[in-house]
Design an enzyme around this catalytic site. Sequence first.
Site, PDB file in Angstrom:
ATOM      1  N   GLU A 166       8.660  10.865   9.427  1.00  0.00           N
ATOM      2  CA  GLU A 166       7.024  11.453   9.928  1.00  0.00           C
ATOM      3  C   GLU A 166       5.620  10.680   9.597  1.00  0.00           C
ATOM      4  OE1 GLU A 166       6.769  14.416  10.010  1.00  0.00           O
ATOM      5  OE2 GLU A 166       4.557  13.789  10.436  1.00  0.00           O
ATOM      6  N   LYS A 201       6.194   1.895  12.037  1.00  0.00           N
ATOM      7  CA  LYS A 201       6.187   2.356  13.616  1.00  0.00           C
ATOM      8  C   LYS A 201       6.571   1.191  14.312  1.00  0.00           C
ATOM      9  CE  LYS A 201       2.432   2.028  11.668  1.00  0.00           C
ATOM     10  NZ  LYS A 201       0.841   2.097  10.628  1.00  0.00           N
ATOM     11  N   THR A 227       0.596  -1.054  -0.479  1.00  0.00           N
ATOM     12  CA  THR A 227      -0.050   0.354   0.269  1.00  0.00           C
ATOM     13  C   THR A 227       1.174   1.850  -0.138  1.00  0.00           C
ATOM     14  OG1 THR A 227      -1.867  -1.017   1.569  1.00  0.00           O
ATOM     15  CG2 THR A 227      -1.853   1.428   1.304  1.00  0.00           C
ATOM     16  N   LYS A 230       3.402   4.286  18.098  1.00  0.00           N
ATOM     17  CA  LYS A 230       3.000   5.819  17.623  1.00  0.00           C
ATOM     18  C   LYS A 230       3.756   6.097  18.558  1.00  0.00           C
ATOM     19  CE  LYS A 230       0.006   4.432  14.039  1.00  0.00           C
ATOM     20  NZ  LYS A 230      -1.148   4.563  13.286  1.00  0.00           N
ATOM     21  N   GLY A 242       0.159   8.923   9.933  1.00  0.00           N
ATOM     22  CA  GLY A 242      -0.208   9.157   8.678  1.00  0.00           C
ATOM     23  C   GLY A 242      -0.006  10.107   7.917  1.00  0.00           C
ATOM     24  N   GLY A 281      -3.559   5.165   5.302  1.00  0.00           N
ATOM     25  CA  GLY A 281      -3.942   4.884   3.565  1.00  0.00           C
ATOM     26  C   GLY A 281      -2.564   5.244   2.608  1.00  0.00           C
TER      27      GLY A 281
HETATM   28  N1  LIG Z   1      -0.916   1.110   5.698  1.00  0.00           N
HETATM   29  C1  LIG Z   1      -0.578   2.465   5.775  1.00  0.00           C
HETATM   30  O1  LIG Z   1      -1.820   3.120   5.597  1.00  0.00           O
HETATM   31  C2  LIG Z   1       0.588   2.763   7.064  1.00  0.00           C
HETATM   32  C3  LIG Z   1       0.267   3.666   7.260  1.00  0.00           C
HETATM   33  C4  LIG Z   1       1.847   4.708   7.773  1.00  0.00           C
HETATM   34  C5  LIG Z   1       2.819   3.435   8.155  1.00  0.00           C
HETATM   35  N2  LIG Z   1       2.650   2.206   7.339  1.00  0.00           N
HETATM   36  C6  LIG Z   1       3.285   1.113   8.154  1.00  0.00           C
HETATM   37  O2  LIG Z   1       3.878   1.381   6.706  1.00  0.00           O
HETATM   38  C7  LIG Z   1       4.659  -0.370   6.304  1.00  0.00           C
HETATM   39  C8  LIG Z   1       4.039  -0.985   5.009  1.00  0.00           C
HETATM   40  O3  LIG Z   1       3.270  -0.740   5.124  1.00  0.00           O
HETATM   41  P1  LIG Z   1       1.813  -1.335   3.652  1.00  0.00           P
HETATM   42  O4  LIG Z   1       0.222  -0.700   4.268  1.00  0.00           O
HETATM   43  O5  LIG Z   1       2.298  -0.775   2.713  1.00  0.00           O
HETATM   44  O6  LIG Z   1       1.902  -2.755   3.961  1.00  0.00           O
HETATM   45  P2  LIG Z   1       2.272  -4.460   2.876  1.00  0.00           P
HETATM   46  O7  LIG Z   1       0.915  -3.127   2.102  1.00  0.00           O
HETATM   47  O8  LIG Z   1       1.658  -5.429   3.721  1.00  0.00           O
HETATM   48  O9  LIG Z   1       3.424  -4.392   1.887  1.00  0.00           O
HETATM   49  C9  LIG Z   1       4.717  -4.347   2.682  1.00  0.00           C
HETATM   50  C10 LIG Z   1       5.896  -4.201   1.233  1.00  0.00           C
HETATM   51  O10 LIG Z   1       6.496  -5.178   1.786  1.00  0.00           O
HETATM   52  C11 LIG Z   1       7.299  -6.160   1.502  1.00  0.00           C
HETATM   53  N3  LIG Z   1       7.437  -7.065   2.217  1.00  0.00           N
HETATM   54  C12 LIG Z   1       7.376  -7.898   3.316  1.00  0.00           C
HETATM   55  N4  LIG Z   1       7.898  -8.882   3.622  1.00  0.00           N
HETATM   56  C13 LIG Z   1       9.628  -8.484   3.209  1.00  0.00           C
HETATM   57  C14 LIG Z   1      10.973  -8.761   3.433  1.00  0.00           C
HETATM   58  N5  LIG Z   1      11.172  -9.984   4.209  1.00  0.00           N
HETATM   59  N6  LIG Z   1      11.674  -8.518   2.137  1.00  0.00           N
HETATM   60  C15 LIG Z   1      11.146  -7.779   1.649  1.00  0.00           C
HETATM   61  N7  LIG Z   1      10.225  -7.188   1.004  1.00  0.00           N
HETATM   62  C16 LIG Z   1       8.945  -7.559   2.017  1.00  0.00           C
HETATM   63  C17 LIG Z   1       5.983  -6.533   0.612  1.00  0.00           C
HETATM   64  O11 LIG Z   1       6.143  -7.656  -0.511  1.00  0.00           O
HETATM   65  P3  LIG Z   1       5.239  -7.986  -1.501  1.00  0.00           P
HETATM   66  O12 LIG Z   1       4.305  -7.299  -2.442  1.00  0.00           O
HETATM   67  O13 LIG Z   1       6.013  -9.410  -1.773  1.00  0.00           O
HETATM   68  O14 LIG Z   1       3.763  -9.041  -1.143  1.00  0.00           O
HETATM   69  C18 LIG Z   1       5.462  -5.437   0.605  1.00  0.00           C
HETATM   70  O15 LIG Z   1       5.149  -5.248  -0.864  1.00  0.00           O
HETATM   71  C19 LIG Z   1       4.166  -1.252   7.578  1.00  0.00           C
HETATM   72  O16 LIG Z   1       5.141  -0.809   8.436  1.00  0.00           O
HETATM   73  C20 LIG Z   1       2.989   0.162   8.436  1.00  0.00           C
HETATM   74  O17 LIG Z   1       3.094  -0.172   9.644  1.00  0.00           O
HETATM   75  C21 LIG Z   1       2.226   1.271   6.847  1.00  0.00           C
END
Ligand SMILES: NC(=O)c1ccc[n+]([C@@H]2O[C@H](COP(=O)([O-])OP(=O)(O)OC[C@H]3O[C@@H](n4cnc5c(N)ncnc54)[C@H](OP(=O)(O)O)[C@@H]3O)[C@@H](O)[C@H]2O)c1
Length: 449
Positions: A125, A101, A11, A201, A130, A298
């Site tokens: 940040e 986080k 995402t 957080k 977010g 998001g």
């Molecule tokens: N989603 C939000 O709105 C949001 C907001 C603020 C902060 N965050 C933080 O941002 C981070 C990412 O969140 P997300 O929602 O984008 O998660 P996500 O959709 O699950 O994406 C995670 C990504 O990391 C890759 N990945 C996972 N394990 C890996 C590994 N061992 N080696 C290489 N790549 C790996 C996955 O690869 P594949 O695509 O191949 O599975 C995927 O592309 C998290 O730490 C989350 O807490 C998220």
Amino acid sequence: MLRIGLLGLGTVGSGVYEAISTGKERLKRLLGEEVEVVSILIKDSRKERPNVPQELLVTDFESFIARKPDVVFEAIVGVDPAYFYVSYLLEHHIPVISANKELIAKRGQRLHQIASQAGTWLSYEASVAGGIPILAALKNSLKFNHISELQGILNGTTNYILTKMSQEGKSFSDVLHEAQALGYAEADPTSDVEGWDALYKLQILAYLITGSWEYSSSFTCRGISEVQAWHLKAAQKFGLTLKLTACLFRTATGVEGRVEPVFLPAGHPLAQVNGVTNAVMVTGDTVGQLVFQGPGAGKHPTASAMIEDFVFGHQQFKTGCFPAHPGRFASSEVPAPALDSNGTEQKNGAEKHQPSRHHREDYVIAFWQQTKGQREVERLVQNSQGEWLYCEQTEQFGTGLLRMTDARWREELICCPEVTLYPVLINGDEWQTTALESIQTDVESPAYT
Ligand SMILES: NC(=O)c1ccc[n+]([C@@H]2O[C@H](COP(=O)([O-])OP(=O)(O)OC[C@H]3O[C@@H](n4cnc5c(N)ncnc54)[C@H](OP(=O)(O)O)[C@@H]3O)[C@@H](O)[C@H]2O)c1
């Protein structure tokens, strides 16, 4: 040309990729040089990624590094292997912008040391609230103020669940399933529902405010899995709404942090923050109370936070202004509140207008199931020198509004599984003088006292 690497293309990572790809001209104007994504580390090479050139994707860290990124955005989940990747990059003088986080809350102290020793920078940040630039505000625009208190709604998933339960009277599990179907909750919602996500957080915010990680291990955390729709309905008669809040406040000995569900009166700035929105309320001794509100998660809001973080960090670092350590005062300099001879906090300036923390915590709403819960709540009230303000009982359930004069009710609560208690967080005297007076025309003591 600045060569960009992305760790993760989920995402957040895909949002960052899109923003960089479509915003190259803007970035060139801001940074004075071209930017280009050269390497993206993913885990699963079988996933369809139609908008990303295949040649950018790699599945092992060695290949990722071999493309020689100058700056890396980290958007993978959890501590491992993210810690290994980020520490390696920082050790090799490559700046990292992280959204992770859990990584920062658990390993931020060490990562800052590594960055500082290597003469590079780490910024995060997007890891808190977010799209809301709350870390930038604390780092850059609230340097002079002493922050006495912070209250926030830092988790959109739980705020969505509580909003729906309250507005539609649905059960916790029904709303959780809905949230999962809409993509607002993870398949495994434990980190959100149990409050851990908000705790990470809050720990990061505590570091930004105090410059120290030492307090965060003592922060307490309680999630929303025990909340029932009838709790929310019963509290509506007191003009209260339930929110999972993360609070940080100064004590005589340091800093205390809590993530917990609390009832808020309608006039509280966080009471009307609904759905997946996040908000952070900060009280500074000179500025008074500030409220920051916006999208807490998001693809696009989180990408926005990461790109802004990158632009600011890069510009600052180029001019030699990037602080190795963002905390504004060391832990020994956290100002202890001045206490008078009765132990009451003496306040100055803008703080004068805020009621003290202890005063706010006097009010508690209790819910119990008859009849064991009834005996337990009575014992709790006696041990904590509590006073009944309102009590209503049916054959099965009981609801009570209590004023606790001894803060030990929190410890008592642990031994009291049949009773669910929530504090009421009051922001000013309005709720006491209006809602409480109207309730008191109708006061009933429990039948068993
Ligand atoms: N989603 C939000 O709105 C949001 C907001 C603020 C902060 N965050 C933080 O941002 C981070 C990412 O969140 P997300 O929602 O984008 O998660 P996500 O959709 O699950 O994406 C995670 C990504 O990391 C890759 N990945 C996972 N394990 C890996 C590994 N061992 N080696 C290489 N790549 C790996 C996955 O690869 P594949 O695509 O191949 O599975 C995927 O592309 C998290 O730490 C989350 O807490 C998220």
